[in-house]
Design a protein around this motif. Structure first.
Motif, mmCIF file in Angstrom:
data_model
loop_
_atom_site.group_PDB
_atom_site.id
_atom_site.type_symbol
_atom_site.label_atom_id
_atom_site.label_comp_id
_atom_site.label_asym_id
_atom_site.label_seq_id
_atom_site.Cartn_x
_atom_site.Cartn_y
_atom_site.Cartn_z
ATOM 1 N N VAL A 305 10.939 9.258 -2.158
ATOM 2 C CA VAL A 305 10.065 8.348 -2.906
ATOM 3 C C VAL A 305 8.716 9.011 -3.174
ATOM 4 C CG1 VAL A 305 8.889 6.114 -2.873
ATOM 5 C CG2 VAL A 305 11.204 6.303 -1.951
ATOM 6 N N VAL A 306 8.124 9.608 -2.139
ATOM 7 C CA VAL A 306 6.816 10.258 -2.274
ATOM 8 C C VAL A 306 6.872 11.390 -3.293
ATOM 9 C CG1 VAL A 306 5.136 11.706 -1.061
ATOM 10 C CG2 VAL A 306 5.984 9.619 0.012
ATOM 11 N N GLU A 307 8.009 12.078 -3.344
ATOM 12 C CA GLU A 307 8.168 13.188 -4.293
ATOM 13 C C GLU A 307 8.377 12.710 -5.724
ATOM 14 O OE1 GLU A 307 11.372 15.383 -2.614
ATOM 15 O OE2 GLU A 307 10.138 16.309 -1.036
ATOM 16 N N GLY A 308 8.485 11.413 -5.916
ATOM 17 C CA GLY A 308 8.546 10.869 -7.265
ATOM 18 C C GLY A 308 9.923 10.519 -7.776
ATOM 19 N N SER A 314 9.424 3.182 -5.486
ATOM 20 C CA SER A 314 8.138 3.417 -6.165
ATOM 21 C C SER A 314 7.142 4.051 -5.212
ATOM 22 C CB SER A 314 7.593 2.083 -6.683
ATOM 23 O OG SER A 314 6.232 2.185 -6.988
ATOM 24 N N ALA A 315 6.652 5.247 -5.569
ATOM 25 C CA ALA A 315 5.660 5.924 -4.734
ATOM 26 C C ALA A 315 4.352 5.131 -4.617
ATOM 27 C CB ALA A 315 5.403 7.336 -5.267
ATOM 28 N N PRO A 316 3.793 4.598 -5.720
ATOM 29 C CA PRO A 316 2.547 3.822 -5.578
ATOM 30 C C PRO A 316 2.719 2.608 -4.661
ATOM 31 C CG PRO A 316 2.900 4.427 -7.877
ATOM 32 C CD PRO A 316 4.152 4.786 -7.144
ATOM 33 N N VAL A 343 5.504 9.541 5.251
ATOM 34 C CA VAL A 343 6.606 10.218 5.933
ATOM 35 C C VAL A 343 6.177 10.665 7.327
ATOM 36 C CG1 VAL A 343 8.255 12.119 5.811
ATOM 37 C CG2 VAL A 343 7.550 10.946 3.717
ATOM 38 N N GLU A 344 5.031 11.332 7.418
ATOM 39 C CA GLU A 344 4.518 11.705 8.731
ATOM 40 C C GLU A 344 4.163 10.460 9.541
ATOM 41 O OE1 GLU A 344 1.239 14.347 8.435
ATOM 42 O OE2 GLU A 344 2.249 15.739 7.057
#
Length: 409
Positions: A305-308, A314-316, A343-344
């Motif tokens: 998700v964070v990678e788009g 949805s990342a936002p 993620v971390e």
């Protein structure tokens, strides 16, 4: 704009705080008998004893059945037959026994339900006929938290291919009873996993659908804030070597059921929580606890998700949700903030809550489980949507560690 309709003839489940409330409710119902379905682990518990006391006060005769096993179509059919003469069912136990009770009562009420469940198909999702409704009341007394089965119109059915998700308005219980005595024997690690299960479910729906729904979004973020505070309070209690108190367990149980409320997901894609399907299959394929598998999947899925990759979510919206998590956690813990990266951060949260999320599997197991996941939930089915076998295999591979061969002597 589409109109919002409630097309079910079933009313929403009534909620009672305290088993003693059954003594007031039972005399208002027809019939003279009552069947208790008890999980083997709680058959001799105080919760079951209190249900018996309420039934006796209301002049009900009581039969107690103690089903065992995961709940297959065969065992649920047999249970439906045993309940044929029942006038009211009270299920006391975890999500498995509550699911079996709901399925058995509905199956015994409508033969079409068994026909639908018996159809051979690859889909992991089974939708029941809208007209199928139970002929007798069903009361649920959950002794675990997380599944929210006590308030939902869904149930899991075990099959040779793994667990299948069964949905139907007729599975909605009449009454859910929340009482701290019911969760008094729940191991603390399972209580913590129940908190995570609620967070996992609502976060998956919130991030998995890109729609901006201001009212529903506000409800979700409020629930997330409250759930993170409770989970962090529970973790602090565990580190102090103390047992979680009645009030803490009751608050967690409240939100476990409330998380299934239509107001959290009204207008959302019902298949938005992609992680549920992967966690479900990873759990079945490796024989690990459901939330151990779900926790292992969470980080790799959020990485996509964070990678788009919008197919996963949805990342936002994920970043917005994670800000709520970090703020709630710091406010409750008073310590250093969680990492800002989701993620971390989620790995740190799982460690703080002492939830196991490290899973081992061979490359062959990963491939087999990825294929089973795609067969049951993907390949053109709406549940995984446009996600492919390669997508599922990638997340699965990131979720587990491949065991290293033993060093030669």
């Amino acid at each position: 704009m589409d109109a919002v309709w409630n097309l079910s003839r079933r009313p929403l489940t009534q909620v009672a705080y305290g088993i003693g409330g059954l003594a007031k409710w039972l005399p208002l119902q027809g019939g003279r008998s009552l069947t208790i379905l008890a999980d083997p682990a709680v058959a001799e518990s105080q919760a079951v004893a209190r249900v018996r006391e309420c039934a006796a006060w209301a002049g009900r005769t009581v039969e107690c059945l103690v089903p065992s096993g995961p709940g297959t179509l065969e065992s649920v059919t047999a249970l439906a037959e045993r309940l044929r003469e029942s006038e009211l069912v009270v299920a006391v136990g975890g999500g498995t026994i509550l699911d079996q009770a709901k399925l058995a009562v509905l199956l015994g009420s409508h033969p079409a339900v068994r026909d639908r469940l018996a159809v051979r198909h690859r889909s992991g999702l089974v939708l029941l006929p809208a007209e199928a409704e139970p002929r007798i009341p069903v009361v649920t007394v959950p002794t675990t938290v997380g599944t929210g089965s006590e308030l939902s119109g869904g149930a899991c059915l075990s099959t040779a291919q793994g667990k299948r998700l069964v949905l139907g308005s007729g599975l909605q219980p009449d009454v859910a009873v929340l009482d701290p005595v019911a969760t008094s024997t729940l191991p603390v690690e399972l209580l913590a996993e129940g908190v995570l299960e609620v967070l996992f479910r609502v976060a998956g729906m919130y991030t998995g659908d890109p729609q901006e729904l201001p009212t529903e979004d506000a409800f979700v973020l409020t629930l997330v804030d409250r759930m993170v505070r409770l989970g962090t309070e529970l973790a602090r209690t565990r580190r102090a070597g103390l047992a979680p108190g009645d009030q803490l367990r009751l608050e967690i149980a409240k939100l476990s059921g409330v998380s299934h409320s239509q107001w959290f997901n009204l207008g959302r894609d019902p298949c938005a929580c992609k992680g549920w399907y992967l966690g479900n299959e990873l759990s079945s394929g490796l024989g690990r606890r459901k939330m151990t598998a779900a926790a292992a999947v969470l980080g790799p899925l959020w990485q996509r998700v964070v990678e788009g990759d919008a197919r996963w979510g949805s990342a936002p919206r994920l970043h917005r949700l994670w800000r709520t998590v970090t703020e709630a956690h710091q406010a409750q813990s008073g310590g250093a903030p969680l990492p800002a990266d989701p993620v971390e951060g989620v790995a740190a949260l799982l460690d703080d809550w002492q939830i196991e999320h490290r899973v081992e599997a061979t490359a062959e197991q990963i491939d087999r489980i990825a294929r089973a996941t795609t067969r049951a939930w993907g390949d053109g089915l709406p549940t995984l949507g446009a996600l492919t076998l390669a997508d599922v295999r990638h997340v699965m591979a990131q979720a587990v560690r491949v065991p290293q061969p033993a060093a030669a002597l």
